[in-house]
Design an enzyme around this catalytic site. Structure first.
Site, PDB file in Angstrom:
ATOM      1  CB  CYS A  64     -51.297  10.714 -43.505  1.00  0.00           C
ATOM      2  SG  CYS A  64     -51.870  10.608 -41.814  1.00  0.00           S
ATOM      3  CG  HIS A  72     -53.588  14.677 -44.350  1.00  0.00           C
ATOM      4  ND1 HIS A  72     -53.802  13.663 -45.255  1.00  0.00           N
ATOM      5  CD2 HIS A  72     -53.745  14.120 -43.123  1.00  0.00           C
ATOM      6  CE1 HIS A  72     -54.092  12.545 -44.606  1.00  0.00           C
ATOM      7  NE2 HIS A  72     -54.055  12.792 -43.313  1.00  0.00           N
ATOM      8  CD  GLU A  90     -53.584  15.601 -48.288  1.00  0.00           C
ATOM      9  OE1 GLU A  90     -52.370  15.803 -48.110  1.00  0.00           O
ATOM     10  OE2 GLU A  90     -54.195  14.641 -47.785  1.00  0.00           O
TER      11      GLU A  90
HETATM   12  N1  GLN Z   1     -54.308   5.043 -40.263  1.00  0.00           N
HETATM   13  C1  GLN Z   1     -53.201   5.884 -39.931  1.00  0.00           C
HETATM   14  C2  GLN Z   1     -53.355   6.504 -38.553  1.00  0.00           C
HETATM   15  O1  GLN Z   1     -54.443   6.560 -38.029  1.00  0.00           O
HETATM   16  C3  GLN Z   1     -53.018   6.973 -40.988  1.00  0.00           C
HETATM   17  C4  GLN Z   1     -54.162   7.925 -41.076  1.00  0.00           C
HETATM   18  C5  GLN Z   1     -54.151   8.747 -42.352  1.00  0.00           C
HETATM   19  O2  GLN Z   1     -53.494   8.410 -43.323  1.00  0.00           O
HETATM   20  N2  GLN Z   1     -54.915   9.818 -42.379  1.00  0.00           N
HETATM   21  O3  GLN Z   1     -52.402   6.929 -37.971  1.00  0.00           O
END
Ligand code: GLN
Length: 534
Positions: free
Chosen positions: A384, A512, A514
């Site tokens: 992410c 994600h 995970e």
């Molecule tokens: N802050 C980033 C976004 O909002 C990544 C979010 C995250 O890593 N879950 O796009």
């Protein structure tokens, strides 16, 4: 109606109610029953999306895009089933539904009261979650005796009164061992049982959490003072791996005790695969050293790992699959900002992960770590925010776009990472909740990529939780310099997976992975990462 098992905690929080609930689920599943689990969080927050990870731990995301408590992750991992939005309750959610119903005249002019209307709504939700299931496990967050979870205990009491043959109550109590006395103490748990009694409930089964095994002397004592048969007092000592908990409970015959009380017989007994997995985890001896570069683990003088629990579990699943024992270290992104010389120390790790995150703190440190991994060919997995920063690093240092950044951190920059135009409108109206990409989205993988080698298929779907996206205007420049956009969301043409050529393993993903890794089914990307290290 399905059978309902309530699990509540006594004495204090953090004693592993979630793992206990998940383990009971696994045991019942191994006996041939269809099981699901509900988490009750006694917060006013409507979901976990607005909670600080340092305080609350990881925000887990379900297939249908709910931001919830990390225990739901444990349910999914132990049950090997998806859990959906309908299986998560907070005080805020329950009240919100009741108030909406009242506004819609659904109470037909009656006076709407905390009791019985709030517990009734809780009961409705439990029944709904139990459709087509043999068992619903309901974990009541917090500790008995707290003001906050009283209405949920009240719901349990009402259910027990209405359906006495279908409801079971399990209390997880903690038994401290005081160093200076050297004895395991039962009194706090006795009080917890009494507190539960004063709410009109009595535990059918007591799980005795302690650092060591519960001996017969204390078992008898608890039995007499708590009015619970010693057969129904189950020892729950600390153990190395959470995945061993179901096996441990079974040593005290927990599954069959539950079934007997509910007048059921096991349809089968099949913990074989689970036991095999646990044995494999225990025998892996060759170590792999992996670093997670984050910022959500320092709180005062303590370091918490809960903020990245799914990442840690996913690393474990994949490592054990290859008979490797993961040694995971936490490194604080900010330390590299203060002292870039520290970067050299990263060479001692065989793989590095930059996980998700929000806000500017620690960003430059993470970018430095990513550059080091790229240049020194250290296997790297970006999750992410980890993908967004990998692209920024590449744009700045390889494509020489020095001002490349994300508009999350700096409004006036070259917006390599940005929000989509339709999101901008919503943000103007402060509708932040609707501006996140949450839950499962499709991705099509380029068959010539490393990602394809991991997944071995072209069409996948993965869970998201982010607001910002890669800005496709910069795609050509990055591609020309060797960045591969190997996974794309077909509906909106969004970058989902990137990789770098001429590197043993450099993959970063907007989603994600995970959240979908399970002990019996390690995630393909984590497997690829560990295999590259191997
Ligand atoms: N802050 C980033 C976004 O909002 C990544 C979010 C995250 O890593 N879950 O796009």
């Amino acid at each position: 109606m399905s059978k309902v098992i309530f699990v509540a905690g006594g004495v204090m929080s953090g004693i592993g109610k979630g793992v206990a609930t998940a383990s009971i689920g696994r045991i019942l599943k191994s006996k041939g029953f269809k099981v699901t689990a509900i988490k009750i969080d006694p917060y006013i927050n409507v979901d976990a999306g607005t909670m600080n990870p340092i305080e609350h731990g990881e925000v887990f995301v379900t297939e249908d895009g709910l931001e919830c408590d990390q225990d739901v992750g444990n349910y999914e991992r132990f049950l090997d089933e998806n859990i959906y939005d309908s299986n998560y309750m907070t005080t805020g959610r329950v009240y919100q539904t009741v108030i909406n119903k009242e506004r819609n005249l659904e109470y037909k002019g009656r006076c709407v009261e905390v009791v019985p209307h709030i517990p009734e709504e809780v009961i409705n939700r439990i029944k709904k979650a139990g459709k087509n299931k043999d068992f619903v496990l309901v974990e009541i967050g917090g500790t008995v005796g707290e003001y906050q979870n009283m209405l949920f205990l009240e719901a349990a009491r009402m259910m027990k009164m209405r359906y006495p043959k279908d409801i079971l109550f399990i209390l997880v109590g903690f038994l401290p061992i005081l160093k200076n006395i050297g004895e395991m103490k039962t009194k706090p748990t006795q009080y917890a049982v009494r507190t539960l009694n004063s709410a009109g409930l009595h535990p059918d089964i007591l799980l005795a959490r302690a650092t060591t095994i519960l001996d017969d002397v204390r078992k008898k004592k608890l039995s007499i003072f708590c009015n619970i048969s010693s057969k129904d007092i189950i020892s729950a000592p600390d153990i190395e791996s959470i995945y061993e908990v179901p096996i441990n409970f079974e040593k005290d015959n927990l599954g069959n005790r539950i079934l007997k009380k509910l007048n059921l017989k096991p349809k089968k007994n099949d913990l074989k695969d689970w036991k095999k997995m646990v044995k494999k985890n225990k025998t892996a001896s060759k170590e792999v050293k992996i670093a997670i570069v984050g910022k959500y683990f320092e709180t005062g003088k303590f370091s918490l790992k809960d903020s990245y629990i799914s990442v840690i579990e996913a690393i474990k699943h994949a490592s054990y699959y290859y008979n490797l024992k993961p040694v995971i270290e936490w490194i604080s992104a900010e330390s590299y900002e203060k002292n870039p010389k520290l970067l050299k120390e990263l060479k001692k790790y065989q793989g590095i992960i930059v996980p998700g995150g929000f806000g500017t703190r620690g960003i430059e440190g993470k970018i430095k770590v990513i550059k080091f991994c790229r240049e020194n060919k250290i296997p790297f997995l970006g999750l992410c925010l980890g993908m967004q920063l990998s692209i920024i690093e590449f744009a700045r240092n390889v494509c020489k776009i020095k001002e490349a950044y994300s508009t999350e951190f700096l409004k006036k920059c070259i917006p390599i990472i940005d929000i989509l135009p339709e999101q901008k409108e919503l943000i103007k109206k402060r509708h932040y909740g609707n501006t996140m990409r949450l839950g499962s989205y499709n991705c099509v993988i380029n068959t010539k990529s490393k990602a394809f080698k991991c997944y071995k298929k072209q069409n996948i779907s993965e869970r998201h939780r982010h607001r910002y996206e890669f800005n496709n205007e910069y795609k050509n420049i990055l591609e020309r310099k060797g960045m591969v956009f190997s996974g794309i969301n077909p509906e909106k043409n969004l970058a989902e997976i990137i990789e770098i050529k001429n590197h043993p393993f450099f993959i970063a993903v907007q989603f994600h992975p995970e959240f979908k890794s399970r002990p019996l089914k390690p995630h393909p990307l984590f497997k690829g990462f560990i295999q590259a290290i191997r």
